[in-house]
Design a protein around this motif. Structure first.
Motif, short mmCIF file in Angstrom:
data_model
loop_
_atom_site.label_atom_id
_atom_site.label_comp_id
_atom_site.label_asym_id
_atom_site.label_seq_id
_atom_site.Cartn_x
_atom_site.Cartn_y
_atom_site.Cartn_z
N PHE A 4 14.12 11.42 21.73
CA PHE A 4 14.37 10.29 21.52
C PHE A 4 12.62 9.62 20.70
CE2 PHE A 4 17.72 12.01 24.40
CZ PHE A 4 19.15 11.69 23.41
N ARG A 5 13.03 8.66 20.23
CA ARG A 5 11.91 7.75 19.87
C ARG A 5 12.06 7.12 20.95
NH1 ARG A 5 12.72 9.54 14.84
NH2 ARG A 5 14.35 7.35 14.49
N ARG A 6 10.74 5.98 20.90
CA ARG A 6 10.68 4.68 21.61
C ARG A 6 11.29 3.83 20.54
NH1 ARG A 6 7.74 3.93 26.11
NH2 ARG A 6 7.73 0.90 26.43
N THR A 7 12.05 3.07 21.09
CA THR A 7 12.68 1.99 20.79
C THR A 7 12.11 0.76 20.88
OG1 THR A 7 15.24 1.45 19.75
CG2 THR A 7 14.70 1.89 22.66
N SER A 8 12.10 -0.48 19.88
CA SER A 8 11.71 -1.85 20.28
C SER A 8 12.77 -2.76 20.34
CB SER A 8 11.11 -2.29 19.28
OG SER A 8 11.36 -2.85 17.97
N LEU A 9 12.93 -3.23 21.64
CA LEU A 9 13.63 -4.70 21.51
C LEU A 9 13.49 -5.76 21.64
CD1 LEU A 9 14.91 -3.23 25.64
CD2 LEU A 9 16.41 -3.54 23.49
N PRO A 10 14.09 -6.26 21.19
CA PRO A 10 13.80 -8.10 21.16
C PRO A 10 12.94 -8.55 22.74
CG PRO A 10 16.03 -7.80 20.44
CD PRO A 10 15.31 -6.90 20.76
N PRO A 11 12.01 -9.32 22.58
CA PRO A 11 11.48 -9.83 23.65
C PRO A 11 12.35 -9.91 24.87
CG PRO A 11 10.28 -10.52 21.61
CD PRO A 11 11.62 -10.02 21.24
N GLU A 12 13.54 -11.02 24.41
CA GLU A 12 14.63 -11.66 25.44
C GLU A 12 14.96 -10.55 25.92
OE1 GLU A 12 16.53 -11.91 21.49
OE2 GLU A 12 14.84 -11.68 21.77
N VAL A 13 14.87 -9.60 25.29
CA VAL A 13 16.55 -8.66 26.04
C VAL A 13 15.40 -7.99 26.56
CG1 VAL A 13 17.79 -6.12 25.49
CG2 VAL A 13 17.77 -8.01 23.86
N GLU A 23 11.80 4.53 34.24
CA GLU A 23 13.12 3.84 33.32
C GLU A 23 12.60 3.71 31.99
OE1 GLU A 23 17.55 2.62 32.85
OE2 GLU A 23 15.92 2.14 34.56
N ARG A 24 13.36 4.94 30.67
CA ARG A 24 12.91 4.06 29.50
C ARG A 24 13.95 3.98 28.54
NH1 ARG A 24 11.17 7.98 26.65
NH2 ARG A 24 11.81 9.81 28.28
N VAL A 25 13.82 2.86 27.76
CA VAL A 25 14.46 2.52 26.46
C VAL A 25 15.18 3.31 25.54
CG1 VAL A 25 15.57 1.14 25.39
CG2 VAL A 25 14.52 0.05 27.36
N LEU A 26 16.30 4.06 25.76
CA LEU A 26 16.07 4.86 24.77
C LEU A 26 17.01 4.75 23.04
CD1 LEU A 26 18.14 7.78 26.61
CD2 LEU A 26 15.59 7.75 25.46
N ALA A 27 17.79 3.52 23.07
CA ALA A 27 18.33 2.79 22.10
C ALA A 27 18.77 1.91 22.81
CB ALA A 27 19.35 4.10 21.80
N HIS A 28 19.51 0.38 21.40
CA HIS A 28 20.24 -0.62 21.95
C HIS A 28 21.26 -0.82 20.42
CE1 HIS A 28 16.41 -1.76 20.15
NE2 HIS A 28 17.16 -2.77 19.66
N ALA A 30 23.62 -4.74 19.35
CA ALA A 30 24.12 -5.79 20.14
C ALA A 30 25.25 -5.45 19.71
CB ALA A 30 24.00 -6.53 18.95
N GLY A 31 26.19 -5.81 20.81
CA GLY A 31 27.84 -5.56 21.19
C GLY A 31 27.99 -6.63 21.89
N GLY A 32 29.72 -7.14 21.98
CA GLY A 32 30.23 -8.32 22.28
C GLY A 32 29.37 -8.64 23.65
N GLY A 33 28.71 -10.14 23.25
CA GLY A 33 27.96 -10.87 24.31
C GLY A 33 26.98 -10.47 24.39
N GLY A 34 26.36 -9.73 23.72
CA GLY A 34 25.18 -8.97 23.85
C GLY A 34 23.92 -8.25 23.70
#
Length: 161
Positions: A4-13, A23-28, A30-34
């Motif tokens: 899994f590579r690092r994934t960039s999240l929008p700053p507000e998320v 804990e590390r972010v793996l994937a993200h 956009a879904g219903g409501g966020g």
């Protein structure tokens, strides 16, 4: 190296996420409501709800998005138009928490019965056994309880778990 590579999240998320130590972010996606965010420890839902991987009983993807059953909370659904790598990560992370699983049919129930599942939280050493009844199986039936206790003792003996 992790697949899994690092994934960039929008700053507000990212600013709204409450990640545990390590804990590390793996994937993200956009879904219903966020935004749904998969990390090494959990699936983070819109609104700040964190579901540890070992608390997700079943997860499935279809053309509309993600549906999963959170133990103790029931089924949840999130429309996701462009899931990216999220389906792969969810599948891998949920599956990785399952140490052992076995379906036990009940006599005279036409194949219905229960599943015994041993789960380990991400990064943990404790193993929890859970019993999931098939639809139509009466949880108040003393025969079901007896069968589950016997089956659990047998699988624990056989697996050493």
């Amino acid at each position: 190296m992790s697949r899994f590579r690092r994934t960039s999240l929008p700053p507000e998320v990212r600013s709204g996420l409450r990640l545990e130590r390590g804990e590390r972010v793996l994937a993200h996606a956009a879904g219903g409501g966020g935004v749904l965010v998969a990390t090494t420890g959990a699936l983070h839902l819109p609104g700040g709800h964190r579901v540890p991987w070992d608390r997700i009983d079943r997860a499935r993807w279809d053309e509309e998005g993600l549906r999963f059953t959170e133990e103790g909370s029931g089924e949840r659904a999130f429309p996701v138009a462009e899931p990216g790598r999220l389906p792969e990560v969810v599948h891998e992370r949920v599956t990785a928490t399952i140490v052992a699983a076995r379906h036990v049919p009940l006599p005279g129930a036409g194949g219905a019965g229960f599943r015994l599942v041993a789960r380990r939280p991400p990064g943990g050493s404790r193993i929890d056994w859970r019993i999931h009844l098939d639809e139509g199986v009466d949880p108040g039936d003393p025969g079901v309880r007896t069968a589950a206790e016997r089956a659990l003792a047998l699988i624990r003996e056989q697996t050493g778990i």
